[in-house]
Enzyme design. Structure first.
Site, PDB file in Angstrom:
ATOM      1  N   HIS A   1       0.816  -1.228   0.000  1.00 42.57           N
ATOM      2  CA  HIS A   1       0.000   0.000   0.000  1.00 42.57           C
ATOM      3  C   HIS A   1       0.844   1.270   0.000  1.00 42.57           C
ATOM      4  O   HIS A   1       0.385   2.322  -0.408  1.00 42.57           O
ATOM      5  CB  HIS A   1      -0.958   0.003   1.199  1.00 42.57           C
ATOM      6  CG  HIS A   1      -0.250  -0.169   2.504  1.00 42.57           C
ATOM      7  ND1 HIS A   1       0.034  -1.396   3.036  1.00 42.57           N
ATOM      8  CD2 HIS A   1       0.260   0.740   3.352  1.00 42.57           C
ATOM      9  CE1 HIS A   1       0.666  -1.231   4.177  1.00 42.57           C
ATOM     10  NE2 HIS A   1       0.827   0.045   4.385  1.00 42.57           N
TER      11      HIS A   1
ATOM     12  N   ASP B   1       1.093   3.079  -3.230  1.00 42.68           N
ATOM     13  CA  ASP B   1      -0.062   3.879  -3.660  1.00 42.68           C
ATOM     14  C   ASP B   1      -0.293   5.058  -2.728  1.00 42.68           C
ATOM     15  O   ASP B   1      -1.117   5.918  -2.998  1.00 42.68           O
ATOM     16  CB  ASP B   1      -1.335   3.008  -3.668  1.00 42.68           C
ATOM     17  CG  ASP B   1      -1.204   1.855  -4.643  1.00 42.68           C
ATOM     18  OD1 ASP B   1      -0.728   2.099  -5.769  1.00 42.68           O
ATOM     19  OD2 ASP B   1      -1.552   0.714  -4.272  1.00 42.68           O
ATOM     20  N   HIS B   2       0.405   5.052  -1.638  1.00 38.11           N
ATOM     21  CA  HIS B   2       0.166   6.088  -0.615  1.00 38.11           C
ATOM     22  C   HIS B   2       1.496   6.755  -0.272  1.00 38.11           C
ATOM     23  O   HIS B   2       2.157   6.318   0.658  1.00 38.11           O
ATOM     24  CB  HIS B   2      -0.457   5.457   0.622  1.00 38.11           C
ATOM     25  CG  HIS B   2      -0.959   6.463   1.619  1.00 38.11           C
ATOM     26  ND1 HIS B   2      -0.146   7.090   2.517  1.00 38.11           N
ATOM     27  CD2 HIS B   2      -2.192   6.962   1.842  1.00 38.11           C
ATOM     28  CE1 HIS B   2      -0.847   7.912   3.273  1.00 38.11           C
ATOM     29  NE2 HIS B   2      -2.088   7.852   2.884  1.00 38.11           N
ATOM     30  N   PHE B   3       1.966   7.703  -1.095  1.00 31.77           N
ATOM     31  CA  PHE B   3       1.268   8.262  -2.239  1.00 31.77           C
ATOM     32  C   PHE B   3       2.081   7.983  -3.493  1.00 31.77           C
ATOM     33  O   PHE B   3       3.302   8.150  -3.468  1.00 31.77           O
ATOM     34  CB  PHE B   3       1.115   9.776  -2.059  1.00 31.77           C
ATOM     35  CG  PHE B   3       0.273  10.137  -0.862  1.00 31.77           C
ATOM     36  CD1 PHE B   3      -1.113  10.191  -0.961  1.00 31.77           C
ATOM     37  CD2 PHE B   3       0.862  10.427   0.364  1.00 31.77           C
ATOM     38  CE1 PHE B   3      -1.888  10.550   0.127  1.00 31.77           C
ATOM     39  CE2 PHE B   3       0.083  10.768   1.457  1.00 31.77           C
ATOM     40  CZ  PHE B   3      -1.288  10.835   1.350  1.00 31.77           C
TER      41      PHE B   3
ATOM     42  N   VAL C   1       4.458   6.823   2.489  1.00 32.21           N
ATOM     43  CA  VAL C   1       4.385   6.989   3.952  1.00 32.21           C
ATOM     44  C   VAL C   1       3.254   6.110   4.477  1.00 32.21           C
ATOM     45  O   VAL C   1       2.295   5.824   3.770  1.00 32.21           O
ATOM     46  CB  VAL C   1       4.125   8.456   4.387  1.00 32.21           C
ATOM     47  CG1 VAL C   1       5.315   9.335   4.071  1.00 32.21           C
ATOM     48  CG2 VAL C   1       2.853   9.014   3.752  1.00 32.21           C
TER      49      VAL C   1
END
Lengths: 174, 128
Positions: free
Chosen positions: A30, A33-35, A48
């Site tokens: 994740h 995708d973040h960010f 992060v």
């Protein structure tokens, strides 16, 4: 992926306090995708740990502390985020430390106070620095005011939690 | 401690527990209907009152518990006269007049007002 957002319990004072750590890793999908980078807006990637998962980490730390107090007989459910404040991001290669303390507990639930500290492994001399507080409330599900019934099996504290406690050197009831 | 001092402390508790503005916390405001309190908030309020005033509140002492599931107290969605009498005896700080007019169980949550809490604390502390 198992829904475990702490890696190890490093201190447990029954009915009072629990401290756990979480190593933030770039292997966690994740984070990509973040960010993610946004070329259209000219933004580079910024991996992060999502604040929502930091909250979950504190909920697991405080939830285990509350569950441990009654030998994991109660189904301890996160019922309310009373206060949550984070002042810094947790990037890959840092370690989060969650310190949860029971503020008040009775038959129907508990309130906890939580402090979050961050260790940047590139600056180990700086040690853990505070980056926020998360105060929570937990409900003992079978003692709910509405009198609703739930399965007898304790579905809250499953194998994942038991393994975590065991690998942290904490005795787990059968 | 005076009644006004109690009211001010109760207001602080509710602003903190329910994240509402001070102006919203009027004496007649219903905790659930006007201030948006949900079930866990009632436990939060109990914990915060204990901290603010330094006393212990037993389970079921401030808010009734298990009323809905007790057939002695509630039948066909209506609070029975026996239920109402029992509630009045157990919870003297609550004004049950609205519930006496319309004893539907769905109306129970609405009878807990800010003033209910002030009366409860005043009774506990022996303040007239």
């Amino acid at each position: 992926m198992r829904w475990m957002w702490i890696d190890r319990v490093i201190e447990l004072v029954p009915r009072q306090k629990m401290v756990a750590v979480k190593n933030v890793s770039l292997a966690e999908e994740h984070l990509h995708d973040h960010f993610a980078a946004d070329t259209q807006r000219g933004l580079i990637a910024l991996p992060v740990m999502p604040a929502s998962l930091i909250l979950e980490g504190m909920a697991q730390t405080a939830g285990i502390l509350v569950g441990h107090a009654e030998g994991f007989r109660e189904k301890v459910i996160l019922a309310k985020i009373s206060r949550a404040e984070l002042t810094a991001d947790a990037a890959p290669g840092t370690t989060l430390r969650y310190t949860a303390e029971i503020e008040r507990m009775d038959a129907v639930g508990a309130s906890t106070r939580g402090a979050i500290d961050l260790l940047d492994h590139a600056r180990p001399d700086a040690g853990f620095r505070p980056i926020g507080t998360i105060d929570l409330m937990f409900s003992h599900l079978d003692q709910n005011m509405a009198g609703a019934q739930f399965p007898e099996h304790n579905f809250v504290f499953g194998e994942g939690f038991k393994t975590l406690l065991r690998t942290s050197g904490i005795a787990v009831p059968d | 401690m005076t009644r006004d001092e109690i009211a001010a402390k109760v207001r602080n508790v509710l602003v903190d527990a329910l994240a509402v503005d001070e102006e919203e916390v009027t004496p007649t405001a219903s905790l659930r209907n006007d201030l948006g309190a949900e079930s866990i908030d009632f436990l939060d309020i109990v914990f915060k009152l204990e901290q603010a005033f330094g006393f212990k509140v037993a389970q079921g002492e401030l808010f009734p518990e298990g009323v809905q599931s007790d057939p002695k107290y509630v039948q066909n969605g209506v609070v029975t006269p026996e239920g109402l009498a029992s509630l009045k005896a157990r919870l003297p700080h609550i004004d049950f007049s609205a519930l006496e007019q319309d004893p539907q169980i769905t109306k129970v949550a609405g009878i807990f007002t800010v003033d209910t809490l002030v009366r409860f604390v005043a009774n506990k502390l022996g303040v007239k």
